[in-house]
Scaffold this motif. Structure first.
Motif, PDB file in Angstrom:
ATOM      1  N   GLY A 160     -33.019  51.429 -13.785  1.00  0.00           N
ATOM      2  CA  GLY A 160     -32.998  50.171 -14.518  1.00  0.00           C
ATOM      3  C   GLY A 160     -33.896  50.244 -15.735  1.00  0.00           C
ATOM      4  N   ALA A 161     -34.501  49.125 -16.098  1.00  0.00           N
ATOM      5  CA  ALA A 161     -35.337  49.080 -17.301  1.00  0.00           C
ATOM      6  C   ALA A 161     -36.538  48.175 -17.058  1.00  0.00           C
ATOM      7  CB  ALA A 161     -34.535  48.582 -18.504  1.00  0.00           C
ATOM      8  N   LEU A 162     -37.670  48.580 -17.623  1.00  0.00           N
ATOM      9  CA  LEU A 162     -38.887  47.768 -17.609  1.00  0.00           C
ATOM     10  C   LEU A 162     -39.069  47.182 -19.001  1.00  0.00           C
ATOM     11  CD1 LEU A 162     -41.577  46.801 -16.322  1.00  0.00           C
ATOM     12  CD2 LEU A 162     -42.596  48.944 -17.139  1.00  0.00           C
ATOM     13  N   ILE A 163     -39.114  45.875 -19.078  1.00  0.00           N
ATOM     14  CA  ILE A 163     -39.275  45.180 -20.357  1.00  0.00           C
ATOM     15  C   ILE A 163     -40.497  44.284 -20.257  1.00  0.00           C
ATOM     16  CG2 ILE A 163     -38.221  43.661 -22.067  1.00  0.00           C
ATOM     17  CD1 ILE A 163     -35.945  45.100 -19.453  1.00  0.00           C
ATOM     18  N   ILE A 164     -41.412  44.439 -21.203  1.00  0.00           N
ATOM     19  CA  ILE A 164     -42.597  43.588 -21.270  1.00  0.00           C
ATOM     20  C   ILE A 164     -42.577  42.860 -22.606  1.00  0.00           C
ATOM     21  CG2 ILE A 164     -45.113  43.522 -21.260  1.00  0.00           C
ATOM     22  CD1 ILE A 164     -45.097  46.013 -19.533  1.00  0.00           C
ATOM     23  N   ARG A 189     -43.400  40.201 -17.608  1.00  0.00           N
ATOM     24  CA  ARG A 189     -42.994  41.576 -17.278  1.00  0.00           C
ATOM     25  C   ARG A 189     -41.694  41.490 -16.485  1.00  0.00           C
ATOM     26  NH1 ARG A 189     -48.560  42.433 -15.907  1.00  0.00           N
ATOM     27  NH2 ARG A 189     -49.743  41.324 -17.479  1.00  0.00           N
ATOM     28  N   VAL A 190     -40.710  42.288 -16.872  1.00  0.00           N
ATOM     29  CA  VAL A 190     -39.367  42.180 -16.296  1.00  0.00           C
ATOM     30  C   VAL A 190     -38.895  43.551 -15.831  1.00  0.00           C
ATOM     31  CG1 VAL A 190     -37.003  41.411 -16.682  1.00  0.00           C
ATOM     32  CG2 VAL A 190     -38.878  40.332 -17.957  1.00  0.00           C
ATOM     33  N   TRP A 191     -38.411  43.596 -14.606  1.00  0.00           N
ATOM     34  CA  TRP A 191     -37.650  44.746 -14.135  1.00  0.00           C
ATOM     35  C   TRP A 191     -36.205  44.289 -13.961  1.00  0.00           C
ATOM     36  CZ3 TRP A 191     -37.298  49.770 -13.680  1.00  0.00           C
ATOM     37  CH2 TRP A 191     -36.304  50.311 -12.850  1.00  0.00           C
ATOM     38  N   VAL A 223     -33.082  40.827 -11.200  1.00  0.00           N
ATOM     39  CA  VAL A 223     -34.135  40.691 -12.203  1.00  0.00           C
ATOM     40  C   VAL A 223     -35.399  40.277 -11.467  1.00  0.00           C
ATOM     41  CG1 VAL A 223     -34.940  39.480 -14.261  1.00  0.00           C
ATOM     42  CG2 VAL A 223     -32.512  40.028 -14.019  1.00  0.00           C
ATOM     43  N   ILE A 224     -36.459  41.046 -11.638  1.00  0.00           N
ATOM     44  CA  ILE A 224     -37.753  40.718 -11.045  1.00  0.00           C
ATOM     45  C   ILE A 224     -38.735  40.501 -12.185  1.00  0.00           C
ATOM     46  CG2 ILE A 224     -39.652  41.521  -9.599  1.00  0.00           C
ATOM     47  CD1 ILE A 224     -37.633  43.166  -8.021  1.00  0.00           C
ATOM     48  N   ALA A 276     -40.024  52.352  -8.494  1.00  0.00           N
ATOM     49  CA  ALA A 276     -40.920  53.502  -8.569  1.00  0.00           C
ATOM     50  C   ALA A 276     -42.352  53.057  -8.852  1.00  0.00           C
ATOM     51  CB  ALA A 276     -40.452  54.470  -9.655  1.00  0.00           C
ATOM     52  N   PRO A 277     -43.342  53.736  -8.275  1.00  0.00           N
ATOM     53  CA  PRO A 277     -44.751  53.336  -8.457  1.00  0.00           C
ATOM     54  C   PRO A 277     -45.185  53.297  -9.922  1.00  0.00           C
ATOM     55  CG  PRO A 277     -44.563  54.891  -6.652  1.00  0.00           C
ATOM     56  CD  PRO A 277     -43.213  54.835  -7.298  1.00  0.00           C
ATOM     57  N   TYR A 278     -44.700  54.241 -10.749  1.00  0.00           N
ATOM     58  CA  TYR A 278     -45.112  54.239 -12.148  1.00  0.00           C
ATOM     59  C   TYR A 278     -44.532  53.044 -12.908  1.00  0.00           C
ATOM     60  CZ  TYR A 278     -40.602  56.704 -12.377  1.00  0.00           C
ATOM     61  OH  TYR A 278     -39.293  57.073 -12.220  1.00  0.00           O
ATOM     62  N   VAL A 279     -43.446  52.483 -12.407  1.00  0.00           N
ATOM     63  CA  VAL A 279     -42.900  51.258 -13.005  1.00  0.00           C
ATOM     64  C   VAL A 279     -43.698  50.047 -12.539  1.00  0.00           C
ATOM     65  CG1 VAL A 279     -40.859  49.795 -13.232  1.00  0.00           C
ATOM     66  CG2 VAL A 279     -40.613  52.285 -13.162  1.00  0.00           C
ATOM     67  N   LEU A 280     -44.099  50.064 -11.282  1.00  0.00           N
ATOM     68  CA  LEU A 280     -44.883  48.947 -10.745  1.00  0.00           C
ATOM     69  C   LEU A 280     -46.196  48.771 -11.488  1.00  0.00           C
ATOM     70  CD1 LEU A 280     -44.371  49.318  -6.884  1.00  0.00           C
ATOM     71  CD2 LEU A 280     -43.289  47.704  -8.453  1.00  0.00           C
ATOM     72  N   GLU A 281     -46.746  49.860 -12.017  1.00  0.00           N
ATOM     73  CA  GLU A 281     -47.985  49.747 -12.793  1.00  0.00           C
ATOM     74  C   GLU A 281     -47.797  48.813 -13.974  1.00  0.00           C
ATOM     75  OE1 GLU A 281     -49.356  53.580 -13.915  1.00  0.00           O
ATOM     76  OE2 GLU A 281     -49.679  54.277 -11.853  1.00  0.00           O
ATOM     77  N   GLY A 282     -46.637  48.901 -14.617  1.00  0.00           N
ATOM     78  CA  GLY A 282     -46.356  48.001 -15.742  1.00  0.00           C
ATOM     79  C   GLY A 282     -46.151  46.567 -15.299  1.00  0.00           C
ATOM     80  N   LEU A 283     -45.509  46.367 -14.150  1.00  0.00           N
ATOM     81  CA  LEU A 283     -45.269  45.007 -13.654  1.00  0.00           C
ATOM     82  C   LEU A 283     -46.547  44.318 -13.202  1.00  0.00           C
ATOM     83  CD1 LEU A 283     -42.008  45.447 -11.532  1.00  0.00           C
ATOM     84  CD2 LEU A 283     -42.245  44.166 -13.670  1.00  0.00           C
ATOM     85  N   LEU A 284     -47.552  45.092 -12.813  1.00  0.00           N
ATOM     86  CA  LEU A 284     -48.773  44.520 -12.228  1.00  0.00           C
ATOM     87  C   LEU A 284     -50.003  44.674 -13.113  1.00  0.00           C
ATOM     88  CD1 LEU A 284     -48.259  45.833  -8.577  1.00  0.00           C
ATOM     89  CD2 LEU A 284     -47.777  43.529  -9.446  1.00  0.00           C
TER      90      LEU A 284
END
Length: 332
Positions: free
Chosen positions: A81-85, A104-106, A112-113, A59-67
């Motif tokens: 899933g889960a976003l872990i920073i 940053r982990v998805w 796992v990305i 989801a785009p709102y999750v990608l904001e955290g990854l980037l």
């Protein structure tokens, strides 16, 4: 891996079997039935964002955290899933450990990305384990191993800070020279700066790992709970050690301020004593130095010697008086 420099590495997670490193094309062709996968990207490369938006189905709102350029430790659960920073100490050459590096982990049921801005040694540890058969087999195991390696790397840094605090405490007890006190003050300021910088991220990281340990996800299998609970306990102790270092540093700071204030008070007291003795003598010399007629002894050749003798007698008398009244004891 061709010209796709955004891809740092990619592996099939195989646990006790050597993990197979994947090429860019194999990452593109991967499907969940092939097994769990770990893909590690360079967040500074523009291709990373392009691929994640086009191919990851995140989801785009999750990608904001990854980037994102600036992040704080957190753990957010979503339906997919889960976003872990998380953050780790910076052990890169010529870097300050307190300048903590983010990872940053998805994670979801089969992949796992991870993305990073700078190299993180804890991630390199997992990468080096993959070909040996000691790597993780599931996303849950990957997160537990990553969290554990991050804490392992923090331990020596915190121990060094604690040792430096103890050295300052011992040096303060045995030091009397003002130059040493100034040197200790500069070292203390640096130590407090490092402790504050570390605590800025370690404190929220404790909460992030606690939430991660309580994620209600099938891929956070029961066998992961034990290692994760130990990681949470270890980072709690690290946070407590940082708080203790901060309190000890405050005590040292107060004692240093008292020592310097006492030195300043002693100097001012000495100057006050000198001024008190000189003041009446200055009054006499000033009075006799006015250029008007009628100054006593102006025609007597012994007048100057007599005045000097009288002033010396007055100075000695005041000195003896101050000594008798114990005013000459300078505070230390």
């Amino acid at each position: 891996m061709g010209n796709h420099d955004e891809l740092i590495c990619a592996f099939l997670l195989s646990g006790d079997k050597p993990g197979r490193e994947l090429s860019w094309q194999e990452v593109q062709d991967w499907t969940p039935d092939q097994g769990n996968i770990w893909v590690h990207f360079d967040c500074t490369h523009p291709g990373t964002g392009d691929w994640l938006r086009a191919e990851s189905s995140i989801a785009p709102y999750v990608l904001e955290g990854l980037l994102a350029d600036e992040t704080r430790p957190r753990c957010d659960s979503y339906d997919e899933g889960a976003l872990i920073i998380l953050r780790g100490v910076n052990l890169n050459p010529d870097a300050r450990p307190e300048d903590m590096v983010s990872i940053r982990v998805w994670a979801d049921s089969s992949r796992v990305i991870t993305t990073r801005l700078r190299r993180l040694m804890a991630v390199d540890d997992i990468r080096n384990q993959m070909p040996t058969g000691k790597g993780p087999a599931t996303p849950g195991q990957f997160l537990a191993k990553l969290a554990g390696r991050l804490i392992d790397r923090m331990g020596p840094v915190i121990d060094t800070l604690s040792d430096q605090t103890s050295e300052l405490e011992e040096a303060l007890i045995g030091s009397e020279e003002e130059s040493n006190l100034e040197d200790m003050r500069h070292k203390l300021n640096e130590l407090r700066r490092v402790a504050i910088a570390l605590r800025r991220y370690i404190s929220p990281q404790k909460e992030a790992l606690r939430r991660l340990n309580h994620l209600d996800e099938d891929w956070m299998e029961e066998e992961v709970q034990g290692p994760m609970l130990e990681v949470v306990d270890r980072i709690t102790r690290i946070n407590e050690e940082l708080e203790e270092i901060r309190e000890r540093a405050s005590v040292i700071q107060d004692e240093l301020a008292n020592r310097l204030a006492q030195r300043m008070g002693g100097t001012m007291y000495l100057l006050t004593l000198v001024a008190t003795i000189i003041m009446p003598l200055s009054f006499v010399t000033g009075l006799l130095g006015i250029n008007v007629g009628g100054i006593p002894g102006s025609e007597n050749p012994w007048a100057f010697a007599i005045v000097c003798a009288m002033m010396a007698a007055v100075g000695i008398g005041m000195f003896m008086l101050f000594k008798k009244m114990k005013w000459l004891t300078i505070p230390k």
